[in-house]
Scaffold this motif. Structure first.
Motif, mmCIF file in Angstrom:
data_model
loop_
_atom_site.group_PDB
_atom_site.id
_atom_site.type_symbol
_atom_site.label_atom_id
_atom_site.label_comp_id
_atom_site.label_asym_id
_atom_site.label_seq_id
_atom_site.Cartn_x
_atom_site.Cartn_y
_atom_site.Cartn_z
ATOM 1 N N TYR A 111 0.846 -1.200 0.000
ATOM 2 C CA TYR A 111 0.000 0.000 0.000
ATOM 3 C C TYR A 111 0.881 1.250 0.000
ATOM 4 C CZ TYR A 111 -4.331 2.603 1.131
ATOM 5 O OH TYR A 111 -5.417 3.446 1.100
ATOM 6 N N LEU A 149 2.645 1.755 -3.400
ATOM 7 C CA LEU A 149 1.711 2.285 -4.394
ATOM 8 C C LEU A 149 1.396 3.750 -4.116
ATOM 9 C CD1 LEU A 149 -0.264 1.808 -6.775
ATOM 10 C CD2 LEU A 149 -1.980 1.155 -5.071
ATOM 11 N N PRO A 195 -7.924 4.640 -12.657
ATOM 12 C CA PRO A 195 -7.629 3.356 -13.316
ATOM 13 C C PRO A 195 -6.127 3.067 -13.429
ATOM 14 C CG PRO A 195 -8.264 5.000 -14.956
ATOM 15 C CD PRO A 195 -8.457 5.640 -13.614
ATOM 16 N N ARG A 196 -5.311 4.120 -13.562
ATOM 17 C CA ARG A 196 -3.876 3.924 -13.755
ATOM 18 C C ARG A 196 -3.215 3.280 -12.554
ATOM 19 N NH1 ARG A 196 0.494 8.775 -15.127
ATOM 20 N NH2 ARG A 196 2.391 7.489 -15.011
ATOM 21 N N PHE A 197 -3.582 3.723 -11.344
ATOM 22 C CA PHE A 197 -2.970 3.202 -10.122
ATOM 23 C C PHE A 197 -3.906 2.290 -9.339
ATOM 24 C CE2 PHE A 197 -0.465 6.999 -11.027
ATOM 25 C CZ PHE A 197 0.820 6.514 -10.862
ATOM 26 N N GLY A 198 -5.119 2.093 -9.830
ATOM 27 C CA GLY A 198 -6.048 1.209 -9.141
ATOM 28 C C GLY A 198 -6.509 1.766 -7.816
ATOM 29 N N LEU A 199 -6.823 3.072 -7.777
ATOM 30 C CA LEU A 199 -7.246 3.753 -6.558
ATOM 31 C C LEU A 199 -8.744 4.004 -6.574
ATOM 32 C CD1 LEU A 199 -4.465 6.508 -6.435
ATOM 33 C CD2 LEU A 199 -4.475 4.351 -5.169
ATOM 34 N N THR A 200 -9.328 4.141 -5.390
ATOM 35 C CA THR A 200 -10.686 4.642 -5.293
ATOM 36 C C THR A 200 -10.630 6.165 -5.303
ATOM 37 O OG1 THR A 200 -10.693 4.757 -2.874
ATOM 38 C CG2 THR A 200 -11.313 2.650 -3.872
ATOM 39 N N PRO A 233 -6.562 -0.442 -1.988
ATOM 40 C CA PRO A 233 -6.716 0.020 -3.371
ATOM 41 C C PRO A 233 -7.059 -1.164 -4.273
ATOM 42 C CG PRO A 233 -4.734 0.944 -2.375
ATOM 43 C CD PRO A 233 -5.241 -0.087 -1.424
ATOM 44 N N ASP A 234 -7.805 -0.901 -5.322
ATOM 45 C CA ASP A 234 -8.196 -1.981 -6.232
ATOM 46 C C ASP A 234 -6.983 -2.723 -6.768
ATOM 47 O OD1 ASP A 234 -10.792 -1.219 -5.817
ATOM 48 O OD2 ASP A 234 -10.941 -0.025 -7.657
ATOM 49 N N ALA A 235 -5.874 -2.015 -6.960
ATOM 50 C CA ALA A 235 -4.667 -2.632 -7.507
ATOM 51 C C ALA A 235 -4.047 -3.662 -6.565
ATOM 52 C CB ALA A 235 -3.627 -1.552 -7.824
ATOM 53 N N LYS A 292 -11.127 -7.273 -0.442
ATOM 54 C CA LYS A 292 -11.049 -5.821 -0.555
ATOM 55 C C LYS A 292 -10.421 -5.158 0.662
ATOM 56 C CE LYS A 292 -14.864 -4.648 -3.681
ATOM 57 N NZ LYS A 292 -16.115 -3.862 -3.806
#
Length: 294
Positions: free
Chosen positions: A26, A29, A56-61, A211-213, A221
């Motif tokens: 975490y 990232l 979308p690039r870093f997979g963040l909310t 994070p989604d990533a 999650k």
């Protein structure tokens, strides 16, 4: 906005190897996204466009991006606020150095000490000029990982490093050693991304939204950090959690709605040589003022 002060309390987390590796990932990232965001902001890119790109690039909310941005804004604001004082301090050092050089010029005009003082003066003037130029343009320079550690690579032995690879590993680890989770009073438990719950034994469990990533790391999650107790401020944090509630309200156009009110709780996770710590920031509770005839 309330003018009540914000207090920060800290405690050390007891983690297993999987939990520690998740927090490490975490932080890595978060650090990588923060540095990229800083470079993009310096290039003049609008924040709203960057947000659409970064999610979308870093997979963040969206909330995790906001925490990233707010933390970076705080660092930038701190540099801008501190810079006039640094310029004044630099000018004071320059004035002192010029005085010393004037005295040495009369006593020992060709000495090595005088030569070194002149070199030092030139360095001070160059630094001061650079700060004044940044102050005039509003430019901000940030060294993620600290300037001291960055400059350590130029004298490895003196700074305790056996090789460039050893320094680089330390540098990368330091640049990925913390992350911030932003809270808000209108979110459950004062924070959408990290929600604390009170356990029967009086300790807290922090339910951290990943994070989604990184969801594949823990297989879900969230990661639950149990047994959290603050030596100082534990009761204040529990009171802040208890203030979170849903109430009936009306929108601006008069429609009935349900909204949440409460106290914001923000968290900062920091890794040091002993492991991970968590810092919880909460606004001080208002105290009822009572007068006495005595």
């Amino acid at each position: 906005m309330s003018d009540r002060p914000v207090f920060t309390y800290q405690t050390r987390l007891v983690l297993d190897a999987t939990q520690a590796s998740i927090l490490d990932a975490y932080a890595e990232l978060h650090g990588r996204a923060e540095r990229t965001l800083f470079a993009a902001l310096r290039a003049g890119n609008p924040v709203n466009e960057l947000k659409r790109e970064f999610l979308p690039r870093f997979g963040l909310t969206a909330r995790q991006f906001n925490a990233l941005r707010v933390g970076l804004d705080g660092k930038i604001a701190s540099i801008k606020e501190r810079r006039p004082e640094l310029i004044a301090e630099a000018k004071s050092r320059i004035k002192k150095a010029e005085s010393v050089i004037a005295k040495l010029s009369g006593r020992a005009p060709g000495s090595n000490k005088l030569h070194q003082k002149k070199r030092r003066l030139a360095t001070l003037k160059a630094r001061c000029a650079a700060m004044e130029a940044d102050q005039a343009t509003g430019a901000v320079r940030l060294c993620f990982g600290s300037k001291r550690l960055f400059h350590a690579q130029f004298d490895l032995a003196a700074n305790g490093y056996a090789s460039p690879a050893a320094w680089k590993a330390d540098w990368q680890r330091t640049r990925a050693s913390q992350f911030v989770v932003l809270g808000s009073g209108d979110e459950t438990a004062g924070n959408q991304t990290c929600q604390a719950t009170l356990d029967a034994n009086g300790t807290l469990t922090l339910r951290l939204r990943l994070p989604d990533a990184l969801m594949a790391l823990g297989g879900c999650k969230t990661v639950n950090l149990t047994g959290v107790r603050f030596a100082y401020g534990h009761d204040q944090i529990i009171a802040a959690l208890a203030s979170s509630q849903r109430i009936r309200a009306r929108t601006k156009d008069g429609k009935a709605t349900i909204k949440r009110i409460g106290t914001a709780l923000s968290y900062r996770f920091l890794r040091d040589d002993k492991g991970w710590r968590v810092f919880a920031s909460v606004q001080a509770r208002s105290v009822e003022q009572v007068s006495s005839a005595a």
